[in-house]
Scaffold this active site. Structure first.
Site, PDB file in Angstrom:
ATOM      1  N   GLU A  77       9.220   5.103   7.196  1.00 48.68           N
ATOM      2  CA  GLU A  77       8.708   4.750   5.871  1.00 48.68           C
ATOM      3  C   GLU A  77       7.313   5.330   5.666  1.00 48.68           C
ATOM      4  O   GLU A  77       6.504   5.384   6.592  1.00 48.68           O
ATOM      5  CB  GLU A  77       8.639   3.231   5.708  1.00 48.68           C
ATOM      6  CG  GLU A  77       9.977   2.548   5.776  1.00 48.68           C
ATOM      7  CD  GLU A  77       9.863   1.038   5.661  1.00 48.68           C
ATOM      8  OE1 GLU A  77      10.916   0.391   5.525  1.00 48.68           O
ATOM      9  OE2 GLU A  77       8.736   0.506   5.702  1.00 48.68           O
ATOM     10  N   CYS A  85      -0.137   5.891   3.351  1.00 45.89           N
ATOM     11  CA  CYS A  85      -0.015   5.083   4.557  1.00 45.89           C
ATOM     12  C   CYS A  85       1.149   5.631   5.365  1.00 45.89           C
ATOM     13  O   CYS A  85       2.288   5.675   4.884  1.00 45.89           O
ATOM     14  CB  CYS A  85       0.227   3.619   4.177  1.00 45.89           C
ATOM     15  SG  CYS A  85       0.436   2.522   5.594  1.00 45.89           S
ATOM     16  N   CYS A 102       8.643  -0.659  16.587  1.00 49.05           N
ATOM     17  CA  CYS A 102       7.366  -0.973  17.246  1.00 49.05           C
ATOM     18  C   CYS A 102       7.638  -1.925  18.401  1.00 49.05           C
ATOM     19  O   CYS A 102       8.394  -2.890  18.256  1.00 49.05           O
ATOM     20  CB  CYS A 102       6.397  -1.603  16.253  1.00 49.05           C
ATOM     21  SG  CYS A 102       4.766  -1.966  16.962  1.00 49.05           S
ATOM     22  N   CYS A 127       4.741  -7.987  16.431  1.00 50.31           N
ATOM     23  CA  CYS A 127       4.060  -9.105  15.785  1.00 50.31           C
ATOM     24  C   CYS A 127       5.091  -9.875  14.961  1.00 50.31           C
ATOM     25  O   CYS A 127       5.948  -9.278  14.295  1.00 50.31           O
ATOM     26  CB  CYS A 127       2.936  -8.602  14.880  1.00 50.31           C
ATOM     27  SG  CYS A 127       1.671  -7.642  15.756  1.00 50.31           S
ATOM     28  N   CYS A 162       5.833  -9.087  11.146  1.00 47.50           N
ATOM     29  CA  CYS A 162       5.994  -7.683  10.752  1.00 47.50           C
ATOM     30  C   CYS A 162       7.438  -7.245  10.932  1.00 47.50           C
ATOM     31  O   CYS A 162       8.019  -7.395  12.017  1.00 47.50           O
ATOM     32  CB  CYS A 162       5.060  -6.804  11.588  1.00 47.50           C
ATOM     33  SG  CYS A 162       5.216  -5.046  11.228  1.00 47.50           S
ATOM     34  N   GLU A 170       2.859   1.154  16.471  1.00 49.46           N
ATOM     35  CA  GLU A 170       1.506   0.983  17.015  1.00 49.46           C
ATOM     36  C   GLU A 170       0.952   2.377  17.310  1.00 49.46           C
ATOM     37  O   GLU A 170       1.375   3.039  18.265  1.00 49.46           O
ATOM     38  CB  GLU A 170       1.548   0.126  18.279  1.00 49.46           C
ATOM     39  CG  GLU A 170       0.287   0.136  19.120  1.00 49.46           C
ATOM     40  CD  GLU A 170      -0.990  -0.174  18.349  1.00 49.46           C
ATOM     41  OE1 GLU A 170      -1.854   0.729  18.253  1.00 49.46           O
ATOM     42  OE2 GLU A 170      -1.113  -1.301  17.832  1.00 49.46           O
ATOM     43  N   SER A 229      -6.199  -4.947  13.881  1.00 48.08           N
ATOM     44  CA  SER A 229      -5.379  -6.024  13.313  1.00 48.08           C
ATOM     45  C   SER A 229      -5.595  -7.266  14.168  1.00 48.08           C
ATOM     46  O   SER A 229      -4.849  -7.527  15.116  1.00 48.08           O
ATOM     47  CB  SER A 229      -3.903  -5.609  13.293  1.00 48.08           C
ATOM     48  OG  SER A 229      -3.713  -4.514  12.424  1.00 48.08           O
ATOM     49  N   LEU A 230      -6.609  -8.054  13.811  1.00 50.77           N
ATOM     50  CA  LEU A 230      -7.012  -9.194  14.632  1.00 50.77           C
ATOM     51  C   LEU A 230      -6.144 -10.423  14.332  1.00 50.77           C
ATOM     52  O   LEU A 230      -5.514 -10.981  15.211  1.00 50.77           O
ATOM     53  CB  LEU A 230      -8.487  -9.499  14.393  1.00 50.77           C
ATOM     54  CG  LEU A 230      -9.134 -10.458  15.382  1.00 50.77           C
ATOM     55  CD1 LEU A 230      -9.172  -9.853  16.784  1.00 50.77           C
ATOM     56  CD2 LEU A 230     -10.551 -10.815  14.925  1.00 50.77           C
ATOM     57  N   HIS A 231      -6.161 -10.868  13.093  1.00 52.54           N
ATOM     58  CA  HIS A 231      -5.267 -11.910  12.569  1.00 52.54           C
ATOM     59  C   HIS A 231      -5.475 -13.303  13.156  1.00 52.54           C
ATOM     60  O   HIS A 231      -4.821 -14.254  12.707  1.00 52.54           O
ATOM     61  CB  HIS A 231      -3.796 -11.525  12.732  1.00 52.54           C
ATOM     62  CG  HIS A 231      -3.440 -10.181  12.177  1.00 52.54           C
ATOM     63  ND1 HIS A 231      -3.964  -9.704  10.993  1.00 52.54           N
ATOM     64  CD2 HIS A 231      -2.611  -9.216  12.655  1.00 52.54           C
ATOM     65  CE1 HIS A 231      -3.467  -8.499  10.763  1.00 52.54           C
ATOM     66  NE2 HIS A 231      -2.655  -8.178  11.755  1.00 52.54           N
ATOM     67  N   ASN A 235       2.328 -10.468   3.716  1.00 53.34           N
ATOM     68  CA  ASN A 235       3.498 -10.028   2.965  1.00 53.34           C
ATOM     69  C   ASN A 235       4.715 -10.851   3.349  1.00 53.34           C
ATOM     70  O   ASN A 235       4.826 -11.309   4.493  1.00 53.34           O
ATOM     71  CB  ASN A 235       3.791  -8.547   3.254  1.00 53.34           C
ATOM     72  CG  ASN A 235       2.821  -7.622   2.548  1.00 53.34           C
ATOM     73  OD1 ASN A 235       2.798  -7.529   1.337  1.00 53.34           O
ATOM     74  ND2 ASN A 235       1.991  -6.947   3.335  1.00 53.34           N
ATOM     75  N   CYS A 286       5.439  -2.774   5.912  1.00 58.10           N
ATOM     76  CA  CYS A 286       6.047  -1.963   6.965  1.00 58.10           C
ATOM     77  C   CYS A 286       7.429  -2.471   7.354  1.00 58.10           C
ATOM     78  O   CYS A 286       7.595  -3.644   7.679  1.00 58.10           O
ATOM     79  CB  CYS A 286       5.158  -1.974   8.205  1.00 58.10           C
ATOM     80  SG  CYS A 286       3.525  -1.311   7.923  1.00 58.10           S
TER      81      CYS A 286
END
Length: 344
Positions: free
Chosen positions: A95, A108, A115, A119, A122, A163, A217-219, A293, A335
């Site tokens: 994508e 992007c 991946c 996560c 995602c 990643e 990407s801490l989150h 999202n 994503c």
């Protein structure tokens, strides 16, 4: 049209292309012509290269592919965001998202099919990693967007599927081409690499001393909290991530960004804001807040007023914070979402 199974000509360095052309008894200036068509005219077929002899175009078609992506779906959102699902030569897909904003156009791009970090919120990692993308497949996503716009994009963000720091072998030559004045010619400071916090990869980037931007990407603000959204296998302790980011800042002279997906009832409390502000100030980083999202997990985005309140708390604590407006919801621009729909 060239065979889709031929290797991409973009896998060749300029020196390797010159060597191939010498074998064909072509003048050295032909390499510069081909380079111009590939990276400045965004040609996706050798037949477009009309200033090359027909015989040379035929030789190129027999040996190489000019473009590695085959768009199989394109969705345009009401806010102008455009998303492509492209098939690769082995039948897998990736994508790419184009995000217009005034005079700026940001693309992007993905670095992997799937991946392995996985996560929980995602869609990209839902089925694990299929394979790394080649450097040509990474570059061609940018050229796809330019070809659509008929102008060079303003920014490239490496925040799509995968990643990035698990595929440095292919990402680095792709970024060198994109930021090279002799090829695509995008300023290095217009390129941002986003990572979930792969410490060895951050250090490898730092040692290159390229002024590409780094986003983490801490989150979450504690290892215990972060363990609930990022599986153990590829999750590094926050302390190690911050030390690596400081090293990157010292070597590359770039302010890092902390990406923080706001997850309702999980990481959006006043206490979370205080902890996040402390981390950002220690690192001299800016914060990019992202309402979560819709995806494969139980997590949802907080109400917009709550997101704004969280941003205000960060700013009151002395941190620099922006709240990203969600783009492309109507076309599943996050994503992995469009790919997942096609697989289903």
């Amino acid at each position: 049209m060239e065979s889709a199974f031929n290797p991409s000509i973009k896998q060749l360095s300029f020196t390797e292309l010159e060597a191939f052309l010498r074998q064909q008894r072509e003048g050295g200036f032909r390499a510069r012509q081909i380079w111009h068509w590939l990276y400045e005219k965004w040609a996706c077929d050798f037949e477009e290269m009309r200033n090359l002899p027909a015989a040379l175009r035929q030789v190129l078609q027999e040996h190489f592919s000019a473009f590695s992506l085959k768009p199989i779906d394109r969705q345009k959102a009401t806010d102008g965001t455009l998303k492509w699902l492209c098939q690769l030569s082995d039948g897998l897909s990736l994508e790419t998202v184009l995000i217009p904003s005034g005079r700026r156009n940001t693309v992007c791009i993905s670095t992997q099919v799937g991946c392995q970090v996985r996560c929980v919120f995602c869609a990209s990692g839902k089925k694990g990693l299929k394979r790394n993308l080649l450097s040509s497949e990474i570059v061609d996503q940018v050229l796809l967007a330019c070809r659509h716009l008929q102008e060079k994009v303003s920014n490239v963000v490496v925040m799509g599927m995968g990643e990035p720091l698990h595929n440095l072998e292919n990402l680095l030559p792709a970024l060198e081409l994109l930021s090279s004045a002799e090829a695509f010619g995008l300023g290095a400071r217009s390129i941002t690499i986003s990572t979930s916090g792969i410490v060895p990869g951050i250090r490898s980037l730092a040692e290159l001393e390229r002024p590409w931007n780094l986003a983490i990407s801490l989150h979450a603000c504690s290892d215990q909290q972060r363990s609930q959204i990022i599986p153990d296998a590829y999750r590094y302790p926050i302390k190690e991530i911050l030390v690596a980011c400081q090293y990157h800042r010292e070597r590359c002279k770039r302010m890092p960004t902390l990406e923080y997906a706001l997850l309702q009832g999980f990481n959006d409390s006043d206490q979370d804001a205080a902890r996040l502000a402390k981390i950002a100030k220690r690192l001299h980083a800016k914060i990019n807040l992202i309402p979560c999202n819709p995806g494969p997990s139980k997590y949802q985005a907080p109400a917009i007023k709550h997101c704004q309140h969280f941003q205000e708390l960060l700013e009151q604590a002395g941190a620099k914070a922006t709240l990203r407006s969600r783009r492309g919801d109507s076309i599943m621009a996050a994503c992995g979402q469009l790919q997942e729909r096609h697989q289903e």
